[in-house]
Design a protein around this motif. Structure first.
Motif, mmCIF file in Angstrom:
data_model
loop_
_atom_site.group_PDB
_atom_site.id
_atom_site.type_symbol
_atom_site.label_atom_id
_atom_site.label_comp_id
_atom_site.label_asym_id
_atom_site.label_seq_id
_atom_site.Cartn_x
_atom_site.Cartn_y
_atom_site.Cartn_z
ATOM 1 N N LYS A 124 0.835 -1.208 0.000
ATOM 2 C CA LYS A 124 0.000 0.000 0.000
ATOM 3 C C LYS A 124 0.863 1.249 0.000
ATOM 4 N N ASP A 125 1.933 1.233 0.782
ATOM 5 C CA ASP A 125 2.843 2.374 0.822
ATOM 6 C C ASP A 125 3.600 2.522 -0.493
ATOM 7 N N MET A 126 3.998 1.393 -1.082
ATOM 8 C CA MET A 126 4.686 1.445 -2.375
ATOM 9 C C MET A 126 3.805 2.090 -3.437
ATOM 10 N N LEU A 127 2.530 1.721 -3.464
ATOM 11 C CA LEU A 127 1.606 2.285 -4.445
ATOM 12 C C LEU A 127 1.414 3.780 -4.213
ATOM 13 N N ALA A 128 1.391 4.174 -2.934
ATOM 14 C CA ALA A 128 1.243 5.601 -2.623
ATOM 15 C C ALA A 128 2.469 6.381 -3.090
ATOM 16 N N ARG A 129 3.643 5.769 -3.004
ATOM 17 C CA ARG A 129 4.887 6.422 -3.429
ATOM 18 C C ARG A 129 5.166 6.208 -4.913
ATOM 19 N N ASN A 130 4.406 5.274 -5.542
ATOM 20 C CA ASN A 130 4.590 4.923 -6.951
ATOM 21 C C ASN A 130 5.986 4.353 -7.208
ATOM 22 N N LEU A 131 6.447 3.499 -6.280
ATOM 23 C CA LEU A 131 7.769 2.904 -6.426
ATOM 24 C C LEU A 131 7.916 1.714 -5.489
ATOM 25 N N GLY A 132 8.434 0.613 -6.013
ATOM 26 C CA GLY A 132 8.711 -0.538 -5.166
ATOM 27 C C GLY A 132 8.574 -1.852 -5.908
ATOM 28 N N SER A 133 9.040 -2.914 -5.265
ATOM 29 C CA SER A 133 9.001 -4.246 -5.862
ATOM 30 C C SER A 133 8.759 -5.281 -4.765
ATOM 31 N N VAL A 134 7.813 -6.177 -5.015
ATOM 32 C CA VAL A 134 7.469 -7.243 -4.073
ATOM 33 C C VAL A 134 7.676 -8.584 -4.765
ATOM 34 N N CYS A 135 8.253 -9.537 -4.051
ATOM 35 C CA CYS A 135 8.440 -10.876 -4.618
ATOM 36 C C CYS A 135 7.972 -11.929 -3.623
ATOM 37 N N PHE A 136 7.243 -12.912 -4.128
ATOM 38 C CA PHE A 136 6.775 -14.039 -3.325
ATOM 39 C C PHE A 136 7.622 -15.267 -3.670
ATOM 40 N N ILE A 137 8.205 -15.885 -2.652
ATOM 41 C CA ILE A 137 9.007 -17.089 -2.865
ATOM 42 C C ILE A 137 8.086 -18.302 -2.770
ATOM 43 N N SER A 138 7.736 -18.845 -3.923
ATOM 44 C CA SER A 138 6.848 -19.995 -3.996
ATOM 45 C C SER A 138 7.696 -21.271 -4.065
ATOM 46 N N SER A 139 7.376 -22.174 -4.951
ATOM 47 C CA SER A 139 8.097 -23.441 -5.045
ATOM 48 C C SER A 139 7.697 -24.159 -6.323
ATOM 49 N N GLU A 140 8.592 -25.009 -6.808
ATOM 50 C CA GLU A 140 8.226 -25.860 -7.940
ATOM 51 C C GLU A 140 7.009 -26.719 -7.594
ATOM 52 N N GLY A 141 6.818 -26.966 -6.284
ATOM 53 C CA GLY A 141 5.678 -27.755 -5.847
ATOM 54 C C GLY A 141 4.347 -27.099 -6.146
ATOM 55 N N ALA A 142 4.379 -25.806 -6.452
ATOM 56 C CA ALA A 142 3.154 -25.093 -6.822
ATOM 57 C C ALA A 142 2.634 -25.560 -8.175
ATOM 58 N N ILE A 143 3.546 -25.973 -9.043
ATOM 59 C CA ILE A 143 3.194 -26.430 -10.393
ATOM 60 C C ILE A 143 3.294 -27.951 -10.480
ATOM 61 N N ARG A 144 4.374 -28.503 -9.915
ATOM 62 C CA ARG A 144 4.559 -29.960 -9.908
ATOM 63 C C ARG A 144 3.920 -30.499 -8.630
ATOM 64 N N SER A 145 2.602 -30.498 -8.600
ATOM 65 C CA SER A 145 1.878 -30.875 -7.382
ATOM 66 C C SER A 145 2.401 -32.194 -6.821
ATOM 67 N N ILE A 146 2.690 -32.191 -5.506
ATOM 68 C CA ILE A 146 3.358 -33.317 -4.866
ATOM 69 C C ILE A 146 2.374 -34.060 -3.972
ATOM 70 N N GLY A 147 2.148 -35.325 -4.259
ATOM 71 C CA GLY A 147 1.132 -36.102 -3.560
ATOM 72 C C GLY A 147 1.389 -36.294 -2.084
ATOM 73 N N ASN A 148 2.660 -36.412 -1.693
ATOM 74 C CA ASN A 148 2.951 -36.605 -0.261
ATOM 75 C C ASN A 148 3.333 -35.299 0.427
ATOM 76 N N MET A 149 3.029 -34.176 -0.242
ATOM 77 C CA MET A 149 3.222 -32.854 0.346
ATOM 78 C C MET A 149 2.064 -31.949 -0.090
ATOM 79 N N THR A 150 0.859 -32.477 0.025
ATOM 80 C CA THR A 150 -0.313 -31.776 -0.511
ATOM 81 C C THR A 150 -0.534 -30.396 0.103
ATOM 82 N N PRO A 151 -0.512 -30.237 1.429
ATOM 83 C CA PRO A 151 -0.721 -28.887 1.983
ATOM 84 C C PRO A 151 0.330 -27.887 1.506
#
Length: 260
Positions: A124-151
């Motif tokens: 919200k502050d970045m948008l107010a200042r019109n500057l910034g970068s956000v990154c979310f660290i996901s995982s290959e498991g997000a695409i390669r769905s893993i049966g024994n790591m479902t959650p």
């Protein structure tokens, strides 16, 4: 190469260990002021001492709104946040039919809500200042769905959706939101997992890893765990590239069969 982050304020959640630590180190090495959080002051102090004089840690539990505000306020003491890396997450191997409702809630709280709480403040502050970068660290498991790591897989898939949705809020601004999707990485927790698995199977760690890539991840092109430092470099490059917004950057060792 100069990534233009010298003197910039970078927040890396859970940045005392693992991939988060590698990202914090990469930004710090480029001259940024790095803020990390955690729940153990001693671990934070040790990590900051090893990272360098421009690294600062604060005890702030992002499982609560109060913790997110504590982190945001601490970072604001150094200046406006230029880069926010949402790195906190948990994983384990489990049987879907045995995972309780409360454990599912823990996964959503750690892997998704921690990122939502701090992003709600900082973006919200970045948008107010019109500057910034956000990154979310996901995982290959997000695409390669893993049966024994479902959650784990489900919550990391949700994170990709969160990142893209928030990127839509940046349309026409100088703010960007991206996702980064690492593969199996030689973090402390992953190494402990394979050490335990090797002991359980009565094999060496090297043999256990060899069999893992042969039987579990046969599509992996590297056939070895990724050095966390590679993700540190990758995230700095992604977050400073103004052409990258609303995208997911794969760094999975070629495990996922896709050309994009």
């Amino acid at each position: 190469m100069d990534f233009g982050v010298k003197g910039k304020i970078v927040v890396v959640t859970g940045g005392a260990t693992g991939i988060g630590r590698a990202i914090a180190e990469a930004f710090h090495g480029e001259g940024a002021i790095v803020i990390i959080n955690g729940r153990n002051q001693d671990k934070l102090d040790k990590a900051c001492a090893e990272l360098g004089q421009n690294a600062h840690g604060v005890v702030a539990d992002l499982l609560t709104a109060e913790g997110a505000q504590t982190l945001a306020d601490f970072a604001a003491g150094f200046g406006p946040v230029d880069y926010l890396v949402n790195n906190i997450g948990i994983f384990d191997v489990n049987d879907f039919f045995e995972v309780s409702d409360s454990r599912w809630t823990e996964y959503f709280e750690h892997n998704l809500m921690t990122a939502i709480r701090i992003s709600r403040i900082v973006l919200k502050d970045m948008l107010a200042r019109n500057l910034g970068s956000v990154c979310f660290i996901s995982s290959e498991g997000a695409i390669r769905s893993i049966g024994n790591m479902t959650p784990y897989s489900v919550t990391k898939t949700a994170m990709l959706g969160l990142g893209r949705s928030l990127a839509e809020l940046t349309r026409g601004t100088n703010v960007r939101v991206t996702n980064y999707m690492p593969g199996s990485t030689a973090t402390e927790s992953v190494q402990r997992y394979f050490e335990g698995l090797a002991k359980e199977q009565g094999k060496s760690v090297d043999d256990t890893l060899r069999d893992f890539y042969k039987e579990v991840q046969p599509s992996n092109l590297r056939r070895s765990l990724i050095d966390p430092a590679m993700h540190g470099r990758g995230v700095v490059q992604l977050m400073t590239n103004t052409a990258m917004n609303g995208v997911t950057h794969r760094a999975d060792g070629g495990t996922i069969h896709s050309i994009i």
